[in-house]
Design a protein around this motif. Structure first.
Motif, PDB file in Angstrom:
ATOM      1  N   ASN A   1      26.600  24.302 -25.330  1.00 25.26           N
ATOM      2  CA  ASN A   1      26.443  22.859 -25.503  1.00 25.26           C
ATOM      3  C   ASN A   1      27.486  22.110 -24.694  1.00 25.26           C
ATOM      4  N   ARG A   2      27.106  20.912 -24.188  1.00 22.52           N
ATOM      5  CA  ARG A   2      28.048  20.140 -23.374  1.00 22.52           C
ATOM      6  C   ARG A   2      29.307  19.785 -24.169  1.00 22.52           C
ATOM      7  N   ASN A   3      29.140  19.446 -25.464  1.00 21.79           N
ATOM      8  CA  ASN A   3      30.309  19.117 -26.296  1.00 21.79           C
ATOM      9  C   ASN A   3      31.241  20.324 -26.446  1.00 21.79           C
ATOM     10  N   THR A   4      30.609  21.505 -26.539  1.00 24.82           N
ATOM     11  CA  THR A   4      31.417  22.747 -26.632  1.00 24.82           C
ATOM     12  C   THR A   4      32.208  22.949 -25.350  1.00 24.82           C
ATOM     13  N   LEU A   5      31.543  22.679 -24.221  1.00 24.00           N
ATOM     14  CA  LEU A   5      32.237  22.827 -22.936  1.00 24.00           C
ATOM     15  C   LEU A   5      33.398  21.848 -22.837  1.00 24.00           C
ATOM     16  N   ARG A   6      33.160  20.596 -23.236  1.00 23.94           N
ATOM     17  CA  ARG A   6      34.231  19.596 -23.162  1.00 23.94           C
ATOM     18  C   ARG A   6      35.421  20.027 -24.037  1.00 23.94           C
ATOM     19  N   LYS A   7      35.107  20.550 -25.217  1.00 27.62           N
ATOM     20  CA  LYS A   7      36.174  21.006 -26.127  1.00 27.62           C
ATOM     21  C   LYS A   7      36.962  22.161 -25.497  1.00 27.62           C
ATOM     22  N   LYS A   8      36.252  23.085 -24.861  1.00 24.35           N
ATOM     23  CA  LYS A   8      36.916  24.233 -24.208  1.00 24.35           C
ATOM     24  C   LYS A   8      37.819  23.756 -23.065  1.00 24.35           C
ATOM     25  N   ILE A   9      37.351  22.772 -22.312  1.00 25.43           N
ATOM     26  CA  ILE A   9      38.148  22.249 -21.197  1.00 25.43           C
ATOM     27  C   ILE A   9      39.470  21.692 -21.707  1.00 25.43           C
ATOM     28  N   GLN A  10      39.404  20.977 -22.843  1.00 19.73           N
ATOM     29  CA  GLN A  10      40.618  20.404 -23.422  1.00 19.73           C
ATOM     30  C   GLN A  10      41.535  21.495 -23.978  1.00 19.73           C
TER      31      GLN A  10
ATOM     32  N   ARG B   1      36.478  27.523 -15.120  1.00 25.50           N
ATOM     33  CA  ARG B   1      36.993  26.889 -13.904  1.00 25.50           C
ATOM     34  C   ARG B   1      36.077  27.184 -12.708  1.00 25.50           C
ATOM     35  N   PHE B   2      35.648  28.446 -12.587  1.00 31.56           N
ATOM     36  CA  PHE B   2      34.790  28.858 -11.479  1.00 31.56           C
ATOM     37  C   PHE B   2      33.441  28.122 -11.523  1.00 31.56           C
ATOM     38  N   VAL B   3      32.837  28.049 -12.725  1.00 36.12           N
ATOM     39  CA  VAL B   3      31.532  27.388 -12.855  1.00 36.12           C
ATOM     40  C   VAL B   3      31.644  25.900 -12.527  1.00 36.12           C
ATOM     41  N   LEU B   4      32.709  25.260 -12.981  1.00 38.09           N
ATOM     42  CA  LEU B   4      32.884  23.824 -12.697  1.00 38.09           C
ATOM     43  C   LEU B   4      33.146  23.577 -11.213  1.00 38.09           C
ATOM     44  N   GLU B   5      33.836  24.557 -10.558  1.00 39.82           N
ATOM     45  CA  GLU B   5      34.028  24.412  -9.113  1.00 39.82           C
ATOM     46  C   GLU B   5      32.679  24.469  -8.390  1.00 39.82           C
ATOM     47  N   LYS B   6      31.828  25.369  -8.828  1.00 34.19           N
ATOM     48  CA  LYS B   6      30.524  25.518  -8.187  1.00 34.19           C
ATOM     49  C   LYS B   6      29.610  24.305  -8.456  1.00 34.19           C
ATOM     50  N   THR B   7      29.777  23.670  -9.624  1.00 34.58           N
ATOM     51  CA  THR B   7      28.940  22.488  -9.947  1.00 34.58           C
ATOM     52  C   THR B   7      29.635  21.184  -9.561  1.00 34.58           C
ATOM     53  N   ARG B   8      30.779  21.307  -8.836  1.00 38.54           N
ATOM     54  CA  ARG B   8      31.539  20.138  -8.385  1.00 38.54           C
ATOM     55  C   ARG B   8      31.928  19.217  -9.550  1.00 38.54           C
ATOM     56  N   GLY B   9      32.290  19.856 -10.675  1.00 39.33           N
ATOM     57  CA  GLY B   9      32.774  19.106 -11.826  1.00 39.33           C
ATOM     58  C   GLY B   9      31.678  18.555 -12.708  1.00 39.33           C
TER      59      GLY B   9
ATOM     60  N   GLN C   1      29.690  18.574 -15.662  1.00 45.19           N
ATOM     61  CA  GLN C   1      29.776  19.305 -16.920  1.00 45.19           C
ATOM     62  C   GLN C   1      28.403  19.597 -17.518  1.00 45.19           C
ATOM     63  N   VAL C   2      27.456  18.702 -17.308  1.00 46.85           N
ATOM     64  CA  VAL C   2      26.106  18.934 -17.842  1.00 46.85           C
ATOM     65  C   VAL C   2      25.517  20.184 -17.203  1.00 46.85           C
ATOM     66  N   LYS C   3      25.595  20.240 -15.871  1.00 45.25           N
ATOM     67  CA  LYS C   3      25.062  21.395 -15.154  1.00 45.25           C
ATOM     68  C   LYS C   3      25.862  22.663 -15.488  1.00 45.25           C
ATOM     69  N   GLY C   4      27.199  22.482 -15.605  1.00 45.91           N
ATOM     70  CA  GLY C   4      28.043  23.626 -15.943  1.00 45.91           C
ATOM     71  C   GLY C   4      27.709  24.197 -17.306  1.00 45.91           C
ATOM     72  N   ALA C   5      27.466  23.311 -18.295  1.00 42.82           N
ATOM     73  CA  ALA C   5      27.103  23.770 -19.638  1.00 42.82           C
ATOM     74  C   ALA C   5      25.785  24.528 -19.610  1.00 42.82           C
ATOM     75  N   ASP C   6      24.819  24.033 -18.796  1.00 41.08           N
ATOM     76  CA  ASP C   6      23.528  24.724 -18.685  1.00 41.08           C
ATOM     77  C   ASP C   6      23.708  26.140 -18.118  1.00 41.08           C
ATOM     78  N   ILE C   7      24.530  26.255 -17.073  1.00 43.51           N
ATOM     79  CA  ILE C   7      24.761  27.575 -16.455  1.00 43.51           C
ATOM     80  C   ILE C   7      25.441  28.518 -17.434  1.00 43.51           C
ATOM     81  N   LEU C   8      26.403  27.988 -18.165  1.00 42.51           N
ATOM     82  CA  LEU C   8      27.133  28.812 -19.130  1.00 42.51           C
ATOM     83  C   LEU C   8      26.309  29.124 -20.366  1.00 42.51           C
ATOM     84  N   GLY C   9      25.286  28.290 -20.608  1.00 42.38           N
ATOM     85  CA  GLY C   9      24.451  28.514 -21.783  1.00 42.38           C
ATOM     86  C   GLY C   9      25.092  28.033 -23.062  1.00 42.38           C
TER      87      GLY C   9
END
Length: 480
Positions: A462-471, A442-450, A452-460
């Motif tokens: 995959n974008r698909n993994t991030l999308r799955k985690k969000i769900q 939640r914190f990373v997505l707030e900083k990247t203004r939603g 997800q591509v940039k958020g996945a990069d910061i978290l290290g």
């Protein structure tokens, strides 16, 4: 409890009649015996508060009956009557345990005085019995020495083994670990219970005064000695003397302590008489006496005489599992002493208290809890009630708001998982992981203004993994 039932044993009928009439008139229940055998049967079957026995009776004499009474019912008070006012009879009666001794003929006022004296003695005995039970209850191990860590269990076992004997004990540990409490527990669980417990802090008394404190002094021994004074050893006669911080005792006094241990006698300052003392010594120190002895700063022979049974108290930071129980104990104790409503600690507060290093040990913990109870009117104590508490980290003290993320997570986990043994197995890992992942993503997505591509990069990840985690975690995405 006042007198109620009295036995009068005398072979003279007139004496039995006079005493029974006078005592019954005062409201007492009185039983009469014509000889020693009848008196013995009544004592064996009855419950008497006082027995008045003639010294000369057919069969069993009053003195022999007194011996039997002390064997059968040692708490029964006995008054001996005799027509022969000899010193031998009086001494013999008192030596065998008579409460009092009267000579015939006597005025009934003498009996009244004895009754009043007995009542006072019984009342005092009752009060002393209650006081002894209160004191014993106060120093019962399971109630007042708190902790179930392996280190404390070893201490309990040692106390249980040494308390019944008169062996010398050396209690070692840092300041504030409860050395005097251990010494008192040894005394109050020993056969010397009910006798004096005298404590003396050797570091708190100037060296020039310490000797007279320990051994006393005679009148005129030095300027200002206007009367004789008993020392701590004489005051503790029959009981236990606790010599705290004995490592600070001067070498010349150490030699005299060694003599007390060897000869069991003391000599007052300015005196020449050797005075026998029956005292058990429990010593304590926060120093390493063995090292002091090697450095010739403590007598080696005294060290070995004191160190018959060593008890090592570990610092509180090395038995952190005992801290929650200690906190609860001090909360209850403090609220009872201050007569204020009960207090409890929030899980976060308990985690904070458990994480702290407590350089002042149990004493510091008690004072900290007491201060929080006094200053807070809220029944639930929070970390805000302990503003000065600081956590020790790699040798430096840091405030809780300066802790690393790992240290803060550690505190929160300890607070959240206090009832770990009652939780379902196989579920904790995923539960904790979700609680950490959700605020992180939640914190990373707030900083990247939603984004997800940039958020996945910061978290290290995959974008698909991030999308799955969000769900999975039910995270709402806000886009500016």
């Amino acid at each position: 409890m006042l007198l109620n039932r009295i036995l009068v044993a005398d072979d003279e009928e007139s004496m039995r009649w006079v005493l029974s009439k006078a005592l019954r008139k005062k409201g007492f229940t009185v039983d009469l015996a014509r000889d020693g055998e009848e008196a013995l049967r009544l004592i064996q079957s009855g419950d008497y508060d006082l027995a008045i026995l003639d010294i000369k009776m057919p069969g069993i004499s009053g003195l022999d009956l007194l011996d039997r009474v002390k064997e059968l019912k040692s708490d029964l008070l006995v008054v001996i009557m005799t027509a022969e006012a000899s010193m031998k009879n009086a001494v013999e009666a008192m030596k065998r345990g008579a409460y009092d001794y009267i000579t015939k003929p006597f005025d009934l006022d003498v009996i009244d005085a004895i009754i009043e004296k007995v009542n006072r003695a019984r009342e005092l005995t009752s009060q002393m019995s209650i006081l002894k039970e209160e004191l014993k209850d106060r120093y019962l191990l399971e109630k007042n020495i708190v902790g179930n860590s392996p280190a404390m269990r070893d201490v309990y076992k040692t106390i249980g083994k040494v308390a019944p004997s008169d062996v010398t004990v050396l209690v070692q540990g840092e300041s504030g670990t409860g050395k005097e409490l251990i010494a008192r527990a040894i005394h109050f669980n020993s056969k010397r219970f009910g006798k004096p417990f005298i404590a003396l802090n050797c570091a708190a008394i100037p060296k020039e005064l310490l000797e007279s404190e320990l051994f006393g002094f005679e009148k005129g021994a030095f300027t200002g000695a206007v009367e004789r004074k008993l020392g701590k050893f004489e005051q503790a006669n029959g009981g236990t003397i606790f010599l705290d911080e004995i490592g600070d005792m001067p070498l010349d006094l150490q030699a005299k302590i060694l003599r007390v241990l060897q000869e069991k006698e003391v000599t007052r300052t300015g005196g020449s008489q050797n005075i026998a003392v029956d005292v058990r010594i429990v010593a304590a120190t926060n120093q390493n006496l063995e090292e002091l002895a090697r450095a010739k700063q403590f007598r080696e022979d005294l060290y070995y005489r004191l160190n018959v049974v060593p008890i090592q108290l570990v610092p509180l930071r090395e038995r952190k599992e005992d801290i929650p129980a200690l906190v609860e104990y001090f909360l209850h104790k403090t609220c009872a002493e201050l007569e204020v409503p009960g207090r409890t600690c929030s899980p976060e507060t308990m985690a904070l208290l458990t994480a702290y290093s407590w350089p002042g040990n149990v004493r510091e913990l008690e004072n900290t809890i007491k201060r929080a109870v006094i200053l807070s009117s809220d029944p639930l104590l929070t970390p805000a009630d302990f503003p000065g508490l600081r956590i020790q980290r790699t040798g430096e003290a840091v405030a809780t708001d300066e802790l690393s993320l790992e240290a803060l997570v550690d505190m929160k986990l300890r607070a959240s998982l206090t009832n770990l043994d009652k939780m379902e197995t196989g579920d904790i890992y995923n539960l904790v992981l979700k609680q950490i992942e959700r605020p992180l993503i939640r914190f990373v997505l707030e900083k990247t203004r939603g984004n997800q591509v940039k958020g996945a990069d910061i978290l290290g990840i995959n974008r698909n993994t991030l999308r799955k985690k969000i769900q999975e975690l039910g995270i709402e995405i806000r886009k500016d």
